[in-house]
Enzyme design. Structure first.
Site, PDB file in Angstrom:
ATOM      1  N   LYS A   1       0.850  -1.185   0.000  1.00 46.37           N
ATOM      2  CA  LYS A   1       0.000   0.000   0.000  1.00 46.37           C
ATOM      3  C   LYS A   1       0.882   1.230   0.000  1.00 46.37           C
ATOM      4  O   LYS A   1       2.011   1.190   0.494  1.00 46.37           O
ATOM      5  CB  LYS A   1      -0.875   0.023   1.264  1.00 46.37           C
ATOM      6  CG  LYS A   1      -2.094   0.894   1.136  1.00 46.37           C
ATOM      7  CD  LYS A   1      -3.155   0.185   0.320  1.00 46.37           C
ATOM      8  CE  LYS A   1      -4.468   0.880   0.344  1.00 46.37           C
ATOM      9  NZ  LYS A   1      -5.537  -0.027  -0.078  1.00 46.37           N
TER      10      LYS A   1
HETATM   11  N1  GLU Z   1      -7.306   0.068  -3.347  1.00 46.24           N
HETATM   12  C1  GLU Z   1      -8.067  -1.129  -3.602  1.00 46.24           C
HETATM   13  C2  GLU Z   1      -8.117  -1.995  -2.360  1.00 46.24           C
HETATM   14  O1  GLU Z   1      -7.922  -1.540  -1.261  1.00 46.24           O
HETATM   15  C3  GLU Z   1      -7.579  -1.853  -4.843  1.00 46.24           C
HETATM   16  C4  GLU Z   1      -6.183  -2.332  -4.786  1.00 46.24           C
HETATM   17  C5  GLU Z   1      -5.671  -2.903  -6.110  1.00 46.24           C
HETATM   18  O2  GLU Z   1      -6.452  -3.050  -7.026  1.00 46.24           O
HETATM   19  O3  GLU Z   1      -4.483  -3.180  -6.176  1.00 46.24           O
HETATM   20  O4  GLU Z   1      -8.430  -3.146  -2.444  1.00 46.24           O
END
Ligand code: GLU
Length: 435
Positions: free
Chosen positions: A125
């Site tokens: 993240k």
């Molecule tokens: N931000 C989204 C999540 O928390 C998508 C993450 C992604 O597609 O890599 O799942």
């Protein structure tokens, strides 16, 4: 032969599982769930220690030339929690409340989320501490490009693949893709997902998280023998997840009786006109000034008498302070970490069926995986194929978690953690520890 990670002399020191050290700390919230699942799985001490630590944490200063001619320095993070199952996968958020603890928790959640739906990805993240609503497009582009340059050594289709998250979107992903491609001197579409369709994005990606919420909500209602038509729903957060989930649930015959965003909530027992609300947000960026329903607070929305509550905004909105007042029968966690660990116990006692975040909102990363596959294969699927494969994965994962929860007599959250931790643990055992 696989390394034996069960070291006889290791003693696990686990935090007291009934004591939640700091309810506001999302990393501790994640860890207390991890601990419980690890204990039930009887995870060996060596592996337990490995999985409690993020693999890599990057902090960068991000200088940006602002429109007024002055230079501002923002702080950015990227955490790779675990990459045993494949490239790290996880979004980038732009928000004033971003902290390293939060990004660590979110990266761990991505690890468990990818594993629960069985994608060949690890979890990561990123976040930048900023208020994007107060920044111009030019400032956002410079911020995105400089942040991308700052973390570029971890990025790559085989190493770490970002996507949109809170306050980031397709346009931001296009800048990430372009910046990375300029550095490596050729176009690399698969370095990021959630891109515009015209440049390698996948059809259905934008709606995928909300669609996944709709799918698992229907599965939960079916399991609880509650009819879908006429189901009443309250949705907190009206961004990419909440608004799409609301719209799709209406198409399934549900009635959305309340919606909200950071500017407050709207309640109409006769049903909110979701399309109208979406049009309003398109024009005005927020729900402020929306004229459909009585004004309520975000807190009041959580307490409404509804069949389904769909928190689709930020972390920690259902806590020990308000969990006992939740009157919904089902909670579908569209957001990451909307329920604190202390609140879990209260909801369970009150018989609320919680579809945990790492399952409920996994639709987004699932279609991100489809996008990555399509980019690497250079062959693109129709929206119907995307939606059909998404439905298959979400329904199968819901059934896997439900099955485990019945077999171990635990709630859906603990079952989801058990499933994902055991999948990650299996790969660690097979790979062993590189020395
Ligand atoms: N931000 C989204 C999540 O928390 C998508 C993450 C992604 O597609 O890599 O799942």
């Amino acid at each position: 032969m696989a390394t034996d990670l069960r070291l006889p002399t290791d003693k696990i020191v686990r935090p007291d599982k009934d004591r939640f050290l700091n309810e506001d700390n999302p990393f501790e919230a994640m860890m207390s769930r991890f601990d419980r699942a690890a204990e039930l799985l009887d995870l060996e001490p060596g592996l337990y220690k490995v999985l409690r630590h993020p693999e890599k944490q990057i902090v960068v200063s991000v200088p940006v030339l602002m429109d007024n001619g002055e230079v501002e320095v923002f702080t950015g993070y990227r955490v790779l929690y675990n990459t045993s199952r494949g490239p790290a996968k996880g979004g980038i958020r732009f928000d004033l409340n971003v902290t390293l603890e939060e990004v660590k928790a979110l990266a761990a959640w991505m690890t468990w989320k990818c594993a629960v739906v069985n994608l060949p990805f690890g979890g990561s993240k990123g976040g930048v501490v900023c208020d994007p609503l107060k920044m111009s497009v030019g400032e956002l582009e410079r911020l995105t490009r400089r942040y991308t340059a700052g973390i570029i050594s971890t990025l790559g289709p085989d190493s770490d693949v970002p996507a949109p998250d809170v306050n980031t979107n397709e346009r931001v992903m296009a800048w990430v893709m372009d910046t990375y491609s300029m550095h490596v001197r050729h176009t690399v579409t698969a370095v990021v997902t959630g891109k515009p369709v015209e440049m390698g994005g996948s059809l259905g990606r934008r709606e995928a998280t909300g669609r996944g919420c709709m799918i698992v909500t229907k599965e939960a209602l079916r399991h609880l023998k509650m009819p879908v038509p006429g189901t009443t729903v309250a949705v907190q957060g009206f961004g990419n997840v909440g608004s799409v989930a609301a719209d799709l649930l209406v198409k399934e015959g549900c009635k959305i009786i309340a919606i909200s965003d950071r500017t407050g909530g709207y309640h109409d027992p006769a049903g909110i006109d979701v399309r109208h609300a979406i049009e309003h947000v398109k024009k005005h960026r927020t729900l402020e000034g929306y004229l459909g329903g009585e004004r309520i607070t975000n807190e009041e929305l959580l307490m409404l008498q509804v069949d389904v509550l769909l928190p689709a905004a930020l972390e920690n909105v259902i806590t020990s302070k308000n969990a006992s007042k939740v009157r919904a029968k089902v909670i579908c966690e569209g957001a990451n970490g909307p329920t604190s660990a202390a609140a879990d116990a209260i909801l369970e006692e009150n018989g609320v069926f919680v579809i945990p975040d790492i399952l409920a909102n996994a639709g987004g990363v699932t279609v991100s995986y489809f996008e990555w596959v399509q980019d690497r294969g250079g062959y693109f699927w129709t929206e119907d194929v995307v939606n059909q494969r998404l439905t298959e994965i979400m329904c199968r994962s819901f059934a896997d978690v439900l099955d485990l929860s019945r077999r171990h007599k635990v709630n859906m959250r603990t079952a989801a953690y058990m499933l994902s931790i055991s999948r990650v643990a299996t790969v660690h055992r097979l790979r062993g520890i590189y020395a």
